[in-house]
Design a protein around this motif. Structure first.
Motif, PDB file in Angstrom:
ATOM      1  N   MET A 191       1.124  -1.256  -0.026  1.00 56.96           N
ATOM      2  CA  MET A 191      -0.259  -0.045   0.380  1.00 56.96           C
ATOM      3  C   MET A 191       0.695   1.258   0.391  1.00 56.96           C
ATOM      4  O   MET A 191       1.944   1.809   0.905  1.00 56.96           O
ATOM      5  CB  MET A 191      -1.054  -0.287   1.566  1.00 56.96           C
ATOM      6  N   SER A 192       0.713   1.897  -0.889  1.00 58.68           N
ATOM      7  CA  SER A 192       1.312   3.393  -1.158  1.00 58.68           C
ATOM      8  C   SER A 192       0.759   4.924  -0.505  1.00 58.68           C
ATOM      9  O   SER A 192      -0.730   4.743  -0.756  1.00 58.68           O
ATOM     10  CB  SER A 192       1.744   3.862  -2.825  1.00 58.68           C
ATOM     11  N   ASN A 193       0.937   5.644   0.122  1.00 62.47           N
ATOM     12  CA  ASN A 193      -0.345   6.880   0.893  1.00 62.47           C
ATOM     13  C   ASN A 193       0.782   7.794  -0.158  1.00 62.47           C
ATOM     14  O   ASN A 193       0.026   9.136  -0.124  1.00 62.47           O
ATOM     15  CB  ASN A 193       0.586   7.199   2.649  1.00 62.47           C
ATOM     16  N   THR A 194       1.827   7.766  -1.405  1.00 63.75           N
ATOM     17  CA  THR A 194       1.234   8.231  -2.356  1.00 63.75           C
ATOM     18  C   THR A 194       0.918   8.391  -3.256  1.00 63.75           C
ATOM     19  O   THR A 194       0.624   7.175  -4.495  1.00 63.75           O
ATOM     20  CB  THR A 194       2.591   8.725  -3.020  1.00 63.75           C
ATOM     21  N   PRO A 195      -0.500  10.170  -4.254  1.00 64.23           N
ATOM     22  CA  PRO A 195      -1.550   9.127  -5.692  1.00 64.23           C
ATOM     23  C   PRO A 195      -0.836   9.133  -6.474  1.00 64.23           C
ATOM     24  O   PRO A 195       0.149   9.674  -6.190  1.00 64.23           O
ATOM     25  CB  PRO A 195      -2.336  11.057  -5.633  1.00 64.23           C
ATOM     26  N   HIS A 196      -0.674   8.400  -7.390  1.00 57.04           N
ATOM     27  CA  HIS A 196      -0.681   8.208  -8.720  1.00 57.04           C
ATOM     28  C   HIS A 196      -1.261   8.713  -9.593  1.00 57.04           C
ATOM     29  O   HIS A 196      -1.738   8.689 -11.011  1.00 57.04           O
ATOM     30  CB  HIS A 196      -0.223   6.567  -9.410  1.00 57.04           C
ATOM     31  N   GLU A 197      -0.766  10.157  -9.453  1.00 54.71           N
ATOM     32  CA  GLU A 197      -0.541  11.450 -10.467  1.00 54.71           C
ATOM     33  C   GLU A 197      -0.683  11.503 -11.989  1.00 54.71           C
ATOM     34  O   GLU A 197       0.481  10.443 -12.305  1.00 54.71           O
ATOM     35  CB  GLU A 197      -0.181  12.445 -10.164  1.00 54.71           C
ATOM     36  N   ASP A 218     -11.629  -4.653   0.485  1.00 61.88           N
ATOM     37  CA  ASP A 218     -10.994  -5.525  -0.071  1.00 61.88           C
ATOM     38  C   ASP A 218     -11.640  -5.985  -1.691  1.00 61.88           C
ATOM     39  O   ASP A 218     -10.737  -5.250  -2.589  1.00 61.88           O
ATOM     40  CB  ASP A 218     -10.408  -6.641   0.234  1.00 61.88           C
ATOM     41  N   VAL A 219     -12.429  -6.128  -2.132  1.00 58.57           N
ATOM     42  CA  VAL A 219     -12.828  -6.031  -3.138  1.00 58.57           C
ATOM     43  C   VAL A 219     -13.393  -4.926  -3.614  1.00 58.57           C
ATOM     44  O   VAL A 219     -12.772  -4.675  -5.632  1.00 58.57           O
ATOM     45  CB  VAL A 219     -14.465  -7.286  -3.363  1.00 58.57           C
ATOM     46  N   GLU A 220     -13.624  -3.702  -3.379  1.00 55.42           N
ATOM     47  CA  GLU A 220     -13.648  -2.442  -4.140  1.00 55.42           C
ATOM     48  C   GLU A 220     -12.678  -2.022  -3.906  1.00 55.42           C
ATOM     49  O   GLU A 220     -11.992  -1.874  -5.513  1.00 55.42           O
ATOM     50  CB  GLU A 220     -14.871  -1.691  -2.937  1.00 55.42           C
ATOM     51  N   MET A 221     -11.765  -2.118  -3.180  1.00 54.39           N
ATOM     52  CA  MET A 221     -10.363  -1.710  -3.245  1.00 54.39           C
ATOM     53  C   MET A 221      -9.464  -2.386  -4.816  1.00 54.39           C
ATOM     54  O   MET A 221      -8.815  -1.645  -5.848  1.00 54.39           O
ATOM     55  CB  MET A 221      -9.485  -2.010  -2.294  1.00 54.39           C
ATOM     56  N   GLU A 222      -9.961  -3.360  -4.952  1.00 52.60           N
ATOM     57  CA  GLU A 222      -8.850  -4.125  -6.057  1.00 52.60           C
ATOM     58  C   GLU A 222      -9.988  -3.729  -7.102  1.00 52.60           C
ATOM     59  O   GLU A 222      -9.380  -3.936  -8.259  1.00 52.60           O
ATOM     60  CB  GLU A 222      -9.266  -5.808  -5.799  1.00 52.60           C
ATOM     61  N   THR A 223     -11.398  -3.639  -7.469  1.00 47.20           N
ATOM     62  CA  THR A 223     -11.973  -2.818  -7.937  1.00 47.20           C
ATOM     63  C   THR A 223     -11.145  -1.321  -9.240  1.00 47.20           C
ATOM     64  O   THR A 223     -10.998  -1.823 -10.267  1.00 47.20           O
ATOM     65  CB  THR A 223     -13.319  -3.323  -8.016  1.00 47.20           C
ATOM     66  N   MET A 224     -11.070  -0.693  -8.188  1.00 43.68           N
ATOM     67  CA  MET A 224     -10.781   0.542  -8.350  1.00 43.68           C
ATOM     68  C   MET A 224      -9.735   0.366  -8.658  1.00 43.68           C
ATOM     69  O   MET A 224      -9.539   1.116 -10.375  1.00 43.68           O
ATOM     70  CB  MET A 224     -10.461   0.945  -7.085  1.00 43.68           C
ATOM     71  N   ARG A 225      -8.420  -0.217  -8.420  1.00 36.76           N
ATOM     72  CA  ARG A 225      -7.204  -0.327  -9.051  1.00 36.76           C
ATOM     73  C   ARG A 225      -6.963  -1.169 -10.309  1.00 36.76           C
ATOM     74  O   ARG A 225      -6.598  -0.753 -10.852  1.00 36.76           O
ATOM     75  CB  ARG A 225      -6.274  -1.574  -8.164  1.00 36.76           C
ATOM     76  N   LYS A 226      -8.314  -2.148 -10.278  1.00 36.53           N
ATOM     77  CA  LYS A 226      -8.120  -2.623 -12.070  1.00 36.53           C
ATOM     78  C   LYS A 226      -8.522  -1.667 -12.491  1.00 36.53           C
ATOM     79  O   LYS A 226      -7.908  -1.460 -14.079  1.00 36.53           O
ATOM     80  CB  LYS A 226      -8.652  -3.605 -12.180  1.00 36.53           C
ATOM     81  N   ILE A 229      -8.853   6.053  -4.604  1.00 34.74           N
ATOM     82  CA  ILE A 229      -8.125   4.832  -3.690  1.00 34.74           C
ATOM     83  C   ILE A 229      -7.187   5.744  -3.002  1.00 34.74           C
ATOM     84  O   ILE A 229      -7.035   5.213  -1.910  1.00 34.74           O
ATOM     85  CB  ILE A 229      -7.145   4.405  -5.469  1.00 34.74           C
ATOM     86  N   HIS A 230      -6.924   6.626  -3.385  1.00 40.28           N
ATOM     87  CA  HIS A 230      -5.759   7.747  -2.313  1.00 40.28           C
ATOM     88  C   HIS A 230      -6.593   7.406  -1.320  1.00 40.28           C
ATOM     89  O   HIS A 230      -5.850   7.696  -0.155  1.00 40.28           O
ATOM     90  CB  HIS A 230      -5.010   8.992  -2.656  1.00 40.28           C
ATOM     91  N   ARG A 231      -7.953   8.456  -1.336  1.00 33.35           N
ATOM     92  CA  ARG A 231      -8.478   8.493  -0.393  1.00 33.35           C
ATOM     93  C   ARG A 231      -8.765   6.989   0.697  1.00 33.35           C
ATOM     94  O   ARG A 231      -9.282   6.506   2.098  1.00 33.35           O
ATOM     95  CB  ARG A 231     -10.034   8.816  -0.164  1.00 33.35           C
ATOM     96  N   SER A 232      -9.302   6.008  -0.661  1.00 35.12           N
ATOM     97  CA  SER A 232      -8.992   4.355   0.926  1.00 35.12           C
ATOM     98  C   SER A 232      -7.295   4.128   1.908  1.00 35.12           C
ATOM     99  O   SER A 232      -8.122   3.780   2.617  1.00 35.12           O
ATOM    100  CB  SER A 232      -9.078   3.664   0.027  1.00 35.12           C
ATOM    101  N   GLU A 233      -6.807   3.890   0.683  1.00 26.21           N
ATOM    102  CA  GLU A 233      -5.462   3.755   1.859  1.00 26.21           C
ATOM    103  C   GLU A 233      -5.245   4.719   2.637  1.00 26.21           C
ATOM    104  O   GLU A 233      -4.453   4.265   3.396  1.00 26.21           O
ATOM    105  CB  GLU A 233      -3.682   4.624   0.261  1.00 26.21           C
ATOM    106  N   THR A 234      -5.305   6.116   3.014  1.00 24.58           N
ATOM    107  CA  THR A 234      -5.548   7.247   3.571  1.00 24.58           C
ATOM    108  C   THR A 234      -6.018   6.888   4.631  1.00 24.58           C
ATOM    109  O   THR A 234      -6.274   7.724   5.723  1.00 24.58           O
ATOM    110  CB  THR A 234      -5.197   8.121   3.320  1.00 24.58           C
TER     111      THR A 234
END
Length: 79
Positions: free
Chosen positions: A1-7, A55-63, A43-48
Motif C-alpha cells: 500500500m502506498s500513501n502517495t497518489p499515482h498522478e 478489499d473487493v472494492e479496492m481491487e476493483t478500483m485498482r484494476k 484509491i488514495h482516500r481509501s489507502e489513507t
C-alpha cells in the motif's frame, strides 16, 4: 500500500506536453484523464483511511485505474 497518489503526469512525465495538447483537442482523452483522476483520488482516500473501502472494492478500483492508465498510454504513444 502506498500513501502517495499515482498522478498521471507523474506516471508519464515524458509525455507532459503531448498530454496537455491531447487534453485540449480530444474530448475522449480529456474524459479518460478525468476518470483516472477520480478513481485515483478514491484509491488514495481509501489507502489513507479517509474513506475506507473493502478489499473487493479496492481491487476493483485498482484494476479500473490500471485499465485507464493503459488506455491513456496507448493514446499518448499513437498521437
Amino acid at each position: 500500500m502506498s500513501n502517495t497518489p499515482h498522478e498521471i503526469h507523474d506516471e508519464f512525465p515524458e509525455y507532459a506536453d503531448k498530454m496537455h495538447a491531447l487534453k485540449l483537442s480530444d474530448e475522449r482523452f480529456a474524459k479518460l484523464l478525468e476518470d483516472y483522476r477520480d478513481v485515483n483520488r478514491a484509491i488514495h482516500r481509501s489507502e489513507t483511511e479517509v474513506e475506507p473501502v473493502g478489499d473487493v472494492e479496492m481491487e476493483t478500483m485498482r484494476k479500473q485505474r490500471m485499465v485507464l492508465k493503459d488506455e491513456i498510454y496507448g493514446m499518448l504513444t499513437k498521437a
